[in-house]
Design an enzyme around this catalytic site. Structure first.
Site, short mmCIF file in Angstrom:
data_model
loop_
_atom_site.label_atom_id
_atom_site.label_comp_id
_atom_site.label_asym_id
_atom_site.label_seq_id
_atom_site.Cartn_x
_atom_site.Cartn_y
_atom_site.Cartn_z
N ASP A 30 65.60 57.73 42.99
CA ASP A 30 65.94 58.68 41.94
C ASP A 30 65.72 60.11 42.46
OD1 ASP A 30 66.18 58.36 38.58
OD2 ASP A 30 65.63 60.34 39.37
N ASN A 87 67.89 52.15 30.42
CA ASN A 87 68.16 53.03 29.29
C ASN A 87 69.61 52.78 28.88
OD1 ASN A 87 65.61 54.25 29.34
ND2 ASN A 87 66.26 55.74 30.88
N GLY A 93 68.46 56.90 25.61
CA GLY A 93 68.21 57.99 26.54
C GLY A 93 68.99 57.90 27.84
N GLN A 94 70.12 57.19 27.82
CA GLN A 94 70.93 57.07 29.03
C GLN A 94 71.70 58.37 29.27
OE1 GLN A 94 73.77 53.87 28.89
NE2 GLN A 94 74.40 54.14 31.03
N HIS A 100 72.38 51.16 35.30
CA HIS A 100 71.39 51.29 36.37
C HIS A 100 70.06 50.80 35.87
CE1 HIS A 100 71.74 55.09 34.14
NE2 HIS A 100 70.43 55.25 34.31
N LEU A 101 69.35 50.11 36.74
CA LEU A 101 68.02 49.62 36.44
C LEU A 101 67.02 50.54 37.13
CD1 LEU A 101 66.05 47.54 35.28
CD2 LEU A 101 66.53 46.08 37.25
P1 5GP Z 1 69.20 57.64 32.75
O1 5GP Z 1 68.61 58.84 32.09
O2 5GP Z 1 70.70 57.59 32.60
O3 5GP Z 1 68.53 56.35 32.41
O4 5GP Z 1 68.87 57.81 34.29
C1 5GP Z 1 69.64 58.53 35.17
C2 5GP Z 1 68.76 58.83 36.36
O5 5GP Z 1 69.59 59.24 37.42
C3 5GP Z 1 67.73 59.94 36.13
O6 5GP Z 1 66.43 59.44 36.35
C4 5GP Z 1 68.14 61.01 37.13
O7 5GP Z 1 67.02 61.66 37.73
C5 5GP Z 1 68.94 60.24 38.15
N1 5GP Z 1 69.99 61.00 38.79
C6 5GP Z 1 70.88 61.83 38.20
N2 5GP Z 1 71.73 62.34 39.09
C7 5GP Z 1 71.36 61.83 40.30
C8 5GP Z 1 71.87 62.00 41.62
O8 5GP Z 1 72.83 62.73 41.89
N3 5GP Z 1 71.23 61.30 42.61
C9 5GP Z 1 70.16 60.49 42.37
N4 5GP Z 1 69.60 59.87 43.41
N5 5GP Z 1 69.67 60.31 41.13
C10 5GP Z 1 70.26 60.97 40.12
#
Ligand code: 5GP
Ligand code: ZN
Length: 114
Positions: A30, A87, A93-94, A100-101
């Site tokens: 992440d 999420n 909170g997605q 993604h896990l």
């Molecule tokens: P969500 O909030 O959708 O469950 O999680 C998305 C995750 O993706 C977040 O923890 C955020 O830090 C991560 N993320 C967003 N953009 C990028 C990216 O460009 N590269 C990487 N490695 N992680 C990302």
């Protein structure tokens, strides 16, 4: 042309720190880690959220979960454990609409989450 951030990461169009890759899955760190261990495991197939998964995706996402726990062990979480989080959509909170896990570990995590 898919306009999805994680599809672009899966295709190598946007760089990431990869942990694992095969023909159907990708694991990468992440970009904004919330714990000493924080990586994401995605299917290369675009599925926008867990709510959009179909019965045909069961095998794929089962293999994704299995791979996530293997990687968590490799990251040193086998003994103390980790948190595995999907999420899902607005209330969950997605922020990136591609399944993604999250795997978070290396410290004790609070419950319940915010
Ligand atoms: P969500 O909030 O959708 O469950 O999680 C998305 C995750 O993706 C977040 O923890 C955020 O830090 C991560 N993320 C967003 N953009 C990028 C990216 O460009 N590269 C990487 N490695 N992680 C990302
Ligand atoms: Zn996608």
């Amino acid at each position: 042309m898919c306009d999805c951030l994680f599809c672009k990461i899966a295709a190598g169009e946007i760089p990431s720190r990869k942990l694992y890759e095969d023909d159907e899955l990708l694991a990468f760190y992440d970009i904004a880690p919330k714990a000493p261990v924080h990586f994401l495991v995605i299917p290369k197939k675009h599925i926008s959220s867990l709510m959009e998964m179909t019965a045909e995706d069961s095998g794929l996402l089962g293999r994704l979960v299995f791979r996530a726990q293997e990687l968590a062990r490799e990251q040193g979480c086998g003994e103390r454990g980790a948190r595995f989080v999907f999420n899902c959509k607005a209330d969950g909170g997605q922020t990136v609409p591609h399944v993604h896990l999250h795997v978070l570990g290396g410290r004790v995590l609070d419950w319940p989450p915010g």
